[in-house]
Write a protein that holds these residues in place. Structure first.
Motif, PDB file in Angstrom:
ATOM      1  N   LYS A   1      -7.285   0.462  -4.204  1.00 12.79           N
ATOM      2  CA  LYS A   1      -8.399  -0.470  -4.012  1.00 12.79           C
ATOM      3  C   LYS A   1      -8.927  -0.456  -2.575  1.00 12.79           C
ATOM      4  O   LYS A   1     -10.083  -0.825  -2.338  1.00 12.79           O
ATOM      5  N   GLU A   2      -8.098  -0.003  -1.618  1.00  9.31           N
ATOM      6  CA  GLU A   2      -8.526   0.008  -0.217  1.00  9.31           C
ATOM      7  C   GLU A   2      -9.267   1.276   0.183  1.00  9.31           C
ATOM      8  O   GLU A   2      -9.742   1.386   1.317  1.00  9.31           O
ATOM      9  N   VAL A   3      -9.391   2.267  -0.725  1.00  5.94           N
ATOM     10  CA  VAL A   3      -9.866   3.604  -0.351  1.00  5.94           C
ATOM     11  C   VAL A   3     -11.158   3.950  -1.080  1.00  5.94           C
ATOM     12  O   VAL A   3     -11.256   3.792  -2.298  1.00  5.94           O
ATOM     13  N   THR A   4     -12.152   4.419  -0.322  1.00  6.78           N
ATOM     14  CA  THR A   4     -13.379   4.936  -0.930  1.00  6.78           C
ATOM     15  C   THR A   4     -13.631   6.394  -0.560  1.00  6.78           C
ATOM     16  O   THR A   4     -14.431   7.059  -1.208  1.00  6.78           O
ATOM     17  N   LYS A   5     -12.954   6.891   0.486  1.00 11.00           N
ATOM     18  CA  LYS A   5     -13.129   8.270   0.894  1.00 11.00           C
ATOM     19  C   LYS A   5     -11.774   8.880   1.230  1.00 11.00           C
ATOM     20  O   LYS A   5     -10.897   8.204   1.790  1.00 11.00           O
TER      21      LYS A   5
ATOM     22  N   PHE B   1       0.824  -1.213   0.000  1.00  7.54           N
ATOM     23  CA  PHE B   1       0.000   0.000   0.000  1.00  7.54           C
ATOM     24  C   PHE B   1       0.853   1.256   0.000  1.00  7.54           C
ATOM     25  O   PHE B   1       0.590   2.186  -0.774  1.00  7.54           O
ATOM     26  N   GLU B   2       1.875   1.327   0.846  1.00  8.57           N
ATOM     27  CA  GLU B   2       2.680   2.543   0.935  1.00  8.57           C
ATOM     28  C   GLU B   2       3.438   2.806  -0.359  1.00  8.57           C
ATOM     29  O   GLU B   2       3.611   3.967  -0.747  1.00  8.57           O
ATOM     30  N   ASP B   3       3.869   1.747  -1.056  1.00  3.61           N
ATOM     31  CA  ASP B   3       4.544   1.929  -2.346  1.00  3.61           C
ATOM     32  C   ASP B   3       3.586   2.549  -3.361  1.00  3.61           C
ATOM     33  O   ASP B   3       3.958   3.450  -4.118  1.00  3.61           O
ATOM     34  N   ARG B   4       2.348   2.070  -3.368  1.00  6.21           N
ATOM     35  CA  ARG B   4       1.359   2.618  -4.308  1.00  6.21           C
ATOM     36  C   ARG B   4       0.998   4.057  -3.934  1.00  6.21           C
ATOM     37  O   ARG B   4       0.833   4.911  -4.806  1.00  6.21           O
ATOM     38  N   LEU B   5       0.877   4.314  -2.644  1.00  3.17           N
ATOM     39  CA  LEU B   5       0.581   5.668  -2.187  1.00  3.17           C
ATOM     40  C   LEU B   5       1.675   6.644  -2.607  1.00  3.17           C
ATOM     41  O   LEU B   5       1.407   7.725  -3.145  1.00  3.17           O
ATOM     42  N   ASN B   6       2.932   6.266  -2.397  1.00  2.00           N
ATOM     43  CA  ASN B   6       4.054   7.133  -2.780  1.00  2.00           C
ATOM     44  C   ASN B   6       4.135   7.306  -4.292  1.00  2.00           C
ATOM     45  O   ASN B   6       4.520   8.379  -4.782  1.00  2.00           O
ATOM     46  N   ALA B   7       3.775   6.272  -5.037  1.00  2.00           N
ATOM     47  CA  ALA B   7       3.777   6.379  -6.498  1.00  2.00           C
ATOM     48  C   ALA B   7       2.761   7.416  -6.969  1.00  2.00           C
ATOM     49  O   ALA B   7       3.010   8.174  -7.917  1.00  2.00           O
ATOM     50  N   LEU B   8       1.611   7.485  -6.296  1.00  4.44           N
ATOM     51  CA  LEU B   8       0.600   8.478  -6.652  1.00  4.44           C
ATOM     52  C   LEU B   8       1.075   9.892  -6.300  1.00  4.44           C
ATOM     53  O   LEU B   8       0.871  10.834  -7.071  1.00  4.44           O
ATOM     54  N   VAL B   9       1.723  10.037  -5.134  1.00  2.00           N
ATOM     55  CA  VAL B   9       2.265  11.349  -4.756  1.00  2.00           C
ATOM     56  C   VAL B   9       3.320  11.802  -5.762  1.00  2.00           C
ATOM     57  O   VAL B   9       3.336  12.958  -6.195  1.00  2.00           O
ATOM     58  N   ASP B  10       4.211  10.885  -6.150  1.00  6.76           N
ATOM     59  CA  ASP B  10       5.245  11.223  -7.135  1.00  6.76           C
ATOM     60  C   ASP B  10       4.634  11.594  -8.484  1.00  6.76           C
ATOM     61  O   ASP B  10       5.122  12.497  -9.180  1.00  6.76           O
ATOM     62  N   GLY B  11       3.560  10.907  -8.858  1.00  3.47           N
ATOM     63  CA  GLY B  11       2.903  11.224 -10.125  1.00  3.47           C
ATOM     64  C   GLY B  11       2.276  12.601 -10.111  1.00  3.47           C
ATOM     65  O   GLY B  11       2.399  13.366 -11.071  1.00  3.47           O
TER      66      GLY B  11
END
Length: 427
Positions: free
Chosen positions: A401-405, A326-336
């Protein structure tokens, strides 16, 4: 008698010599050629170069950077400007490095030091909205000066934004092809679902007035679909040759526009296309057996500006699946969102939603609610693009996939929250 006086004189001479000459034999080694040194004479040391330091004053209204160069002894070498280079880089451009002498607008001596003006409006390509980094650095070893750096945004606060994240049941989200018909942009519109909400949404997409939104000059933007069936939560869209006339080469983007629009309503889990009653084979290099679901797609929603100055969001899929931590995907979105790591070439019209000096200070995830706390630097973007930034963060981070809000904070203060429909959520 004469001999007596002679002996006395001889003895007196010996006594005189014995008292006038040193008894040491060092006198025999004296070097009479050595120069005589005046003990009061001193040697002159080389003058110590003054210590120079930069001070940032401000950026003037005409986009000039005003600085002060201070000297520890108040003196400046005549060729001081030749000591420095100016390096500048934008997120959408490569690094440039030029002598400061070539970039200076003017300089003058004042009580607090040497006043220097750097015309950013001539140095930077200000016609390209971007985040720039400007750095002045010394190239002279005799004058080591700490470099000074400027972070500058040239993004303009202008352009209407139609919205993309309305989750009220009276709104729908259409994924509309952009001006160049190369990508889709989500737009929220008021929605009367009628008896069949998916049929109503498709009709609205087909009849969408993209010209008034400054997106596309061709109408319709997607072909009409005379038939649509939903079975086992899969929507099948039927299109025939007559409807496809005039859409040559556009079918791959049509599939994305239609499927993402239909999936935004929830309930259905996939969309497939039936061309001339064929469910297999290929049409314009698209496999007709493909079921579009986007359930594993991780996307960054960046801003984009149309030729008519309107602003929109645009999803950019990342080369990362939902299987990563999850944290890798979160950081990838921040970097994007920071334009530091996108799998595509940046375009001039794109808007960077997170400035280069913005960082995610903390986050928490509980019961599918993601709380994001950014540092204070995000407030500048929030003031310029409040709705665009809010929708960008909500759309981007609900692609996890884990986030709706998503709840957004800046330096601990909540500024906004919102929910975006996820493709697999029931309506």
């Amino acid at each position: 008698m004469i001999k007596f006086f002679t002996n006395i004189i001889f003895i007196l001479i010996l006594l005189f010599l014995a008292t006038a000459l040193p008894l040491s034999t060092d006198i025999l080694s004296l070097n009479l050629t050595q120069p005589i040194v005046d003990p009061t004479e001193t040697t002159t040391a080389e003058p110590t170069p003054p210590h120079l330091s930069w001070t940032d004053r401000h950026i003037s209204e005409n986009q000039s950077w005003d600085l002060v160069l201070s000297s520890s002894n108040g003196n400046f070498p005549d060729d001081w400007a030749s000591f420095f280079t100016v390096e500048y880089k934008g997120q959408k451009s490569s690094i440039e490095n030029i002598p400061l002498l070539n970039a200076l607008s003017n300089s003058s001596i004042a009580n607090d030091g040497l006043h220097v003006t750097l015309p950013l409006n001539e140095l930077l390509p200000l016609d390209i909205e971007d985040y720039y980094t400007v750095r002045i650095e010394s190239q002279n070893e005799l004058y080591p000066v700490d470099p000074i750096t400027l972070q500058l945004s040239t993004y303009k606060e202008k352009g209407t934004y139609p919205g993309a994240t309305n989750t009220d049941g009276s709104y729908m989200t259409l994924y509309v092809p952009n001006e160049s018909y190369s990508r889709v942009v989500p737009i929220s519109l008021s929605f009367d679902p009628g008896d069949n909400r998916w049929r109503s949404l498709y009709n609205a997409l087909h009849a969408f007035d993209s010209v008034s939104y400054g997106l596309n000059s061709e109408l319709p933007i997607v072909p009409y679909a005379p038939k649509m069936r939903i079975r086992d939560r899969i929507a099948s869209v039927y299109i025939f040759d007559d409807e496809l006339q005039g859409f040559d080469g556009k079918f791959p983007l049509i599939t994305e526009s239609v499927s993402k629009s239909l999936l935004s309503l929830g309930y259905i889990e996939g969309v497939k296309f039936v061309i001339n009653d064929k469910t297999t084979g290929r049409y314009e290099d698209v496999n007709l057996e493909t079921v579009y679901s986007y359930e594993n797609e991780l996307s960054v929603f960046v801003g984009t500006r149309s030729n008519f100055e309107a602003v929109y969001l645009m999803p950019i899929p990342l080369n990362q699946t939902q299987d990563a931590p999850f944290e890798d995907r979160l950081n990838a979105l921040v970097d994007g969102l920071s334009f530091t790591a996108l799998p595509v070439t940046l375009e001039k019209s794109w808007i960077q939603m997170l400035p280069s000096n913005t960082s995610l200070m903390a986050y928490t995830l509980e019961n599918e609610t993601l709380i994001l706390d950014f540092n204070i630097e995000l407030s500048d973007v929030y003031l310029k693009f409040q709705d665009l930034l809010t929708d960008s963060l909500i759309q981007t981070f609900t692609s996890l996939k884990e986030v709706t809000k998503v709840i957004i904070k800046i330096d601990g203060t909540e500024i906004s929250s919102g929910t975006a429909y996820k493709y697999l959520n029931a309506y």
